[in-house]
Design a protein around this motif. Structure first.
Motif, PDB file in Angstrom:
ATOM      1  N   ASN A 125       0.834  -1.192   0.000  1.00 37.45           N
ATOM      2  CA  ASN A 125       0.000   0.000   0.000  1.00 37.45           C
ATOM      3  C   ASN A 125       0.881   1.259   0.000  1.00 37.45           C
ATOM      4  O   ASN A 125       1.829   1.366   0.776  1.00 37.45           O
ATOM      5  CB  ASN A 125      -0.886  -0.037   1.259  1.00 37.45           C
ATOM      6  CG  ASN A 125      -1.901   1.054   1.298  1.00 37.45           C
ATOM      7  OD1 ASN A 125      -1.574   2.227   1.291  1.00 37.45           O
ATOM      8  ND2 ASN A 125      -3.178   0.676   1.354  1.00 37.45           N
ATOM      9  N   GLU A 126       0.538   2.206  -0.865  1.00 39.16           N
ATOM     10  CA  GLU A 126       1.325   3.436  -0.989  1.00 39.16           C
ATOM     11  C   GLU A 126       1.382   4.200   0.336  1.00 39.16           C
ATOM     12  O   GLU A 126       2.415   4.750   0.709  1.00 39.16           O
ATOM     13  CB  GLU A 126       0.724   4.321  -2.082  1.00 39.16           C
ATOM     14  CG  GLU A 126       1.549   5.563  -2.388  1.00 39.16           C
ATOM     15  CD  GLU A 126       0.973   6.374  -3.536  1.00 39.16           C
ATOM     16  OE1 GLU A 126       1.240   7.589  -3.587  1.00 39.16           O
ATOM     17  OE2 GLU A 126       0.249   5.795  -4.376  1.00 39.16           O
ATOM     18  N   PHE A 329      -1.956 -10.695  14.710  1.00 35.22           N
ATOM     19  CA  PHE A 329      -1.330  -9.533  15.347  1.00 35.22           C
ATOM     20  C   PHE A 329      -2.340  -8.398  15.566  1.00 35.22           C
ATOM     21  O   PHE A 329      -2.063  -7.465  16.311  1.00 35.22           O
ATOM     22  CB  PHE A 329      -0.175  -9.013  14.492  1.00 35.22           C
ATOM     23  CG  PHE A 329       1.092  -9.817  14.617  1.00 35.22           C
ATOM     24  CD1 PHE A 329       2.065  -9.470  15.535  1.00 35.22           C
ATOM     25  CD2 PHE A 329       1.300 -10.928  13.824  1.00 35.22           C
ATOM     26  CE1 PHE A 329       3.227 -10.210  15.649  1.00 35.22           C
ATOM     27  CE2 PHE A 329       2.463 -11.681  13.925  1.00 35.22           C
ATOM     28  CZ  PHE A 329       3.435 -11.321  14.848  1.00 35.22           C
ATOM     29  N   GLY A 330      -3.484  -8.466  14.888  1.00 31.10           N
ATOM     30  CA  GLY A 330      -4.468  -7.391  15.005  1.00 31.10           C
ATOM     31  C   GLY A 330      -4.187  -6.226  14.080  1.00 31.10           C
ATOM     32  O   GLY A 330      -4.911  -5.227  14.084  1.00 31.10           O
ATOM     33  N   PHE A 331      -3.132  -6.336  13.272  1.00 29.70           N
ATOM     34  CA  PHE A 331      -2.794  -5.286  12.317  1.00 29.70           C
ATOM     35  C   PHE A 331      -3.630  -5.410  11.050  1.00 29.70           C
ATOM     36  O   PHE A 331      -4.125  -6.493  10.709  1.00 29.70           O
ATOM     37  CB  PHE A 331      -1.332  -5.397  11.884  1.00 29.70           C
ATOM     38  CG  PHE A 331      -0.332  -4.823  12.846  1.00 29.70           C
ATOM     39  CD1 PHE A 331      -0.287  -3.459  13.098  1.00 29.70           C
ATOM     40  CD2 PHE A 331       0.584  -5.649  13.479  1.00 29.70           C
ATOM     41  CE1 PHE A 331       0.655  -2.930  13.968  1.00 29.70           C
ATOM     42  CE2 PHE A 331       1.527  -5.133  14.350  1.00 29.70           C
ATOM     43  CZ  PHE A 331       1.560  -3.763  14.597  1.00 29.70           C
ATOM     44  N   LEU A 332      -3.733  -4.307  10.321  1.00 31.60           N
ATOM     45  CA  LEU A 332      -4.187  -4.370   8.946  1.00 31.60           C
ATOM     46  C   LEU A 332      -2.967  -4.685   8.101  1.00 31.60           C
ATOM     47  O   LEU A 332      -1.852  -4.248   8.404  1.00 31.60           O
ATOM     48  CB  LEU A 332      -4.786  -3.020   8.514  1.00 31.60           C
ATOM     49  CG  LEU A 332      -5.987  -2.512   9.313  1.00 31.60           C
ATOM     50  CD1 LEU A 332      -6.439  -1.152   8.794  1.00 31.60           C
ATOM     51  CD2 LEU A 332      -7.140  -3.504   9.271  1.00 31.60           C
ATOM     52  N   ALA A 333      -3.154  -5.454   7.039  1.00 34.18           N
ATOM     53  CA  ALA A 333      -2.035  -5.841   6.182  1.00 34.18           C
ATOM     54  C   ALA A 333      -1.528  -4.635   5.397  1.00 34.18           C
ATOM     55  O   ALA A 333      -2.324  -3.790   4.963  1.00 34.18           O
ATOM     56  CB  ALA A 333      -2.457  -6.943   5.216  1.00 34.18           C
ATOM     57  N   GLU A 340      -8.103  -6.134   2.092  1.00 32.10           N
ATOM     58  CA  GLU A 340      -9.508  -6.192   1.697  1.00 32.10           C
ATOM     59  C   GLU A 340     -10.178  -7.507   2.092  1.00 32.10           C
ATOM     60  O   GLU A 340     -11.393  -7.589   2.222  1.00 32.10           O
ATOM     61  CB  GLU A 340      -9.627  -5.992   0.182  1.00 32.10           C
ATOM     62  CG  GLU A 340      -9.233  -4.608  -0.308  1.00 32.10           C
ATOM     63  CD  GLU A 340     -10.189  -3.520   0.149  1.00 32.10           C
ATOM     64  OE1 GLU A 340     -11.279  -3.860   0.653  1.00 32.10           O
ATOM     65  OE2 GLU A 340      -9.854  -2.332   0.010  1.00 32.10           O
ATOM     66  N   GLN A 341      -9.371  -8.554   2.293  1.00 27.84           N
ATOM     67  CA  GLN A 341      -9.918  -9.873   2.642  1.00 27.84           C
ATOM     68  C   GLN A 341      -9.925 -10.135   4.141  1.00 27.84           C
ATOM     69  O   GLN A 341     -10.448 -11.162   4.594  1.00 27.84           O
ATOM     70  CB  GLN A 341      -9.092 -10.962   1.951  1.00 27.84           C
ATOM     71  CG  GLN A 341      -9.082 -10.867   0.432  1.00 27.84           C
ATOM     72  CD  GLN A 341      -8.105 -11.873  -0.181  1.00 27.84           C
ATOM     73  OE1 GLN A 341      -7.869 -12.944   0.366  1.00 27.84           O
ATOM     74  NE2 GLN A 341      -7.523 -11.522  -1.313  1.00 27.84           N
ATOM     75  N   ARG A 350     -13.214  -5.202  11.083  1.00 26.75           N
ATOM     76  CA  ARG A 350     -13.364  -4.831   9.672  1.00 26.75           C
ATOM     77  C   ARG A 350     -13.668  -3.335   9.515  1.00 26.75           C
ATOM     78  O   ARG A 350     -13.328  -2.737   8.493  1.00 26.75           O
ATOM     79  CB  ARG A 350     -14.459  -5.677   9.020  1.00 26.75           C
ATOM     80  CG  ARG A 350     -14.455  -5.550   7.514  1.00 26.75           C
ATOM     81  CD  ARG A 350     -15.002  -6.764   6.808  1.00 26.75           C
ATOM     82  NE  ARG A 350     -14.931  -6.575   5.362  1.00 26.75           N
ATOM     83  CZ  ARG A 350     -13.863  -6.782   4.611  1.00 26.75           C
ATOM     84  NH1 ARG A 350     -12.742  -7.214   5.163  1.00 26.75           N
ATOM     85  NH2 ARG A 350     -13.880  -6.574   3.321  1.00 26.75           N
ATOM     86  N   THR A 351     -14.266  -2.732  10.523  1.00 30.61           N
ATOM     87  CA  THR A 351     -14.544  -1.291  10.487  1.00 30.61           C
ATOM     88  C   THR A 351     -13.277  -0.485  10.222  1.00 30.61           C
ATOM     89  O   THR A 351     -13.308   0.555   9.558  1.00 30.61           O
ATOM     90  CB  THR A 351     -15.174  -0.835  11.829  1.00 30.61           C
ATOM     91  OG1 THR A 351     -16.393  -1.544  12.033  1.00 30.61           O
ATOM     92  CG2 THR A 351     -15.446   0.660  11.842  1.00 30.61           C
TER      93      THR A 351
END
Length: 407
Positions: A125-126, A329-333, A340-341, A350-351
């Motif tokens: 991601n940029e 880990f609870g992180f967003l990728a 997105e998955q 997901r929020t």
């Protein structure tokens, strides 16, 4: 005589062969010694520490050349110890660095350039790459990203006839209504750490404020909102000594009705108080609601071991492997296609995916840590009423202006 000579020759040859075999064994043993790579991190969440150890163990077992050794340094000491180690040419081979600190540390001593070494970074991601990109080159590998959201105690809001606040006026009213002798409506970290900015900047930005103009009207509103809530008794004065971990503990115990935190707090809340009904929503602000993007970046020392360290980073960057470990880990990728998955069956987590898309990035510059400390100390001074707010803001604005002039 010939028999004696032949026997002696056999003995000599046998000894020689045994000696050579012994040499080969020593050489093989020496060749099999693994290169030790030191990794520093500051994660204090037990589950994250365990998951990191599991990844390291998996990597150590799958190859015979490298052994990763993990060291935990408490967050409050981490940046200082890492900066000292870098100045003494003793930086660990890999360091987990907060995205807001990356350029400050890189400015001290450049990290290894990973642009060409890790092709997978092109898929990241940029927004995740921006803090570790300098002049078009990538000097770090994002491990995971996150952003700030509003956590609220559903039961407290329902019992007091409150809806989830969507504006700052509604937020202030809700915090006041749910406060009582045992519960504070809201608390925010006001320590001199980056955590305080992670929670405060959404308020500042959504009101049209700017870190370089904190004495002006729009910025002043953000500080005065919290000052007024403290006077009303809906904001805990304990905020001046609370970390985000402390906030989470206070929230799950029902001592705080609303807090700002990241998706990483969700598992801690569920484990600490499985019966607590809580929700997650965007931070108030109406049409200008905003969040702060954050995350951790893996930095590699520019030393003779960097090729070994990079192999571990490539192990983590593998798309299929990232899918396996990132949720735990609870992180967003840091890869949008994986993000997105994520959390398909977890609406609270997901929020944060939607909120991250609209999240702003803290200033990316070597000066940011000094600006951040000034801002967090300004918030503390206002909450404890060291002087009148305008005087405090004027003095802090001058300090920040001087820091900016040093660019």
């Amino acid at each position: 005589m010939k028999k004696i000579f032949a026997c002696a020759l056999c003995v000599v040859m046998t000894v020689s062969l045994c000696s050579c075999a012994g040499c080969r064994k020593k050489e093989e043993t020496k060749a099999k010694e693994k290169e030790t790579i030191e990794l520093w991190h500051y994660w204090d969440i037990p589950d994250n520490q365990r998951h990191l150890e599991e990844l390291v163990e998996q990597f150590n077992k799958m190859q015979e050349d490298i052994k990763i050794e993990v060291s935990y340094i408490p967050d409050e000491d981490f940046k200082k110890q890492l900066a000292l180690a870098m100045s003494e040419e003793k930086m660990p081979d890999i360091a987990v660095v907060d995205s807001s600190d990356f350029q400050f540390l890189h400015h001290m001593k450049a990290f290894a350039d990973l642009t060409d070494a890790i092709p997978e970074l092109k898929e990241y991601n940029e927004k995740a790459l921006e803090p570790c990109t300098i002049d078009g080159r990538i000097y770090g590998q994002p491990f995971g990203v996150n952003c700030t959201g509003m956590f609220y105690n559903k039961k407290l809001l329902e019992e007091n006839g409150c809806e989830v606040p969507e504006s700052w006026e509604e937020f202030q009213e809700t915090a006041a209504k749910i406060s009582n002798e045992d519960v504070k409506g809201f608390a925010i970290t006001a320590l001199q750490t980056e955590e305080s900015m992670y929670e405060f900047l959404p308020i500042l930005w959504s009101m049209g404020g700017d870190v370089y103009r904190i004495a002006e009207e729009n910025s002043k509103k953000a500080f005065l909102l919290l000052d007024q809530m403290e006077k009303e008794g809906s904001l805990s004065l304990q905020s001046i000594s609370l970390t985000m971990g402390d906030l989470t503990n206070q929230f799950l115990k029902g001592k705080i009705g609303i807090m700002f935190n990241s998706s990483m707090a969700i598992d801690s809340i569920r484990e600490g108080n499985p019966d607590l009904e809580f929700g997650v929503a965007p931070i108030p602000g109406g049409e200008t609601s905003v969040s702060v993007a954050g995350g951790e970046i893996l930095a590699v020392a520019e030393n003779e071991k960097k090729e070994y360290a990079i192999r571990f980073l490539k192990f983590l960057a593998d798309k299929d492997r990232m899918k396996e470990y990132i949720d735990a880990f609870g992180f967003l990728a840091p890869r949008q296609d994986i993000m997105e998955q994520q959390f398909a069956e977890d609406p609270e987590k997901r929020t944060f995916i939607k909120m991250y898309k609209a999240a702003g990035i803290r200033e990316i510059s070597p000066e940011w840590p000094r600006i951040s400390l000034t801002l967090s100390d300004t918030l503390r001074q206002i909450l404890v009423e060291e002087e009148d707010p305008q005087t405090i803001l004027n003095k802090s604005a001058e300090k920040i202006e001087k820091i900016g002039a040093e660019k």
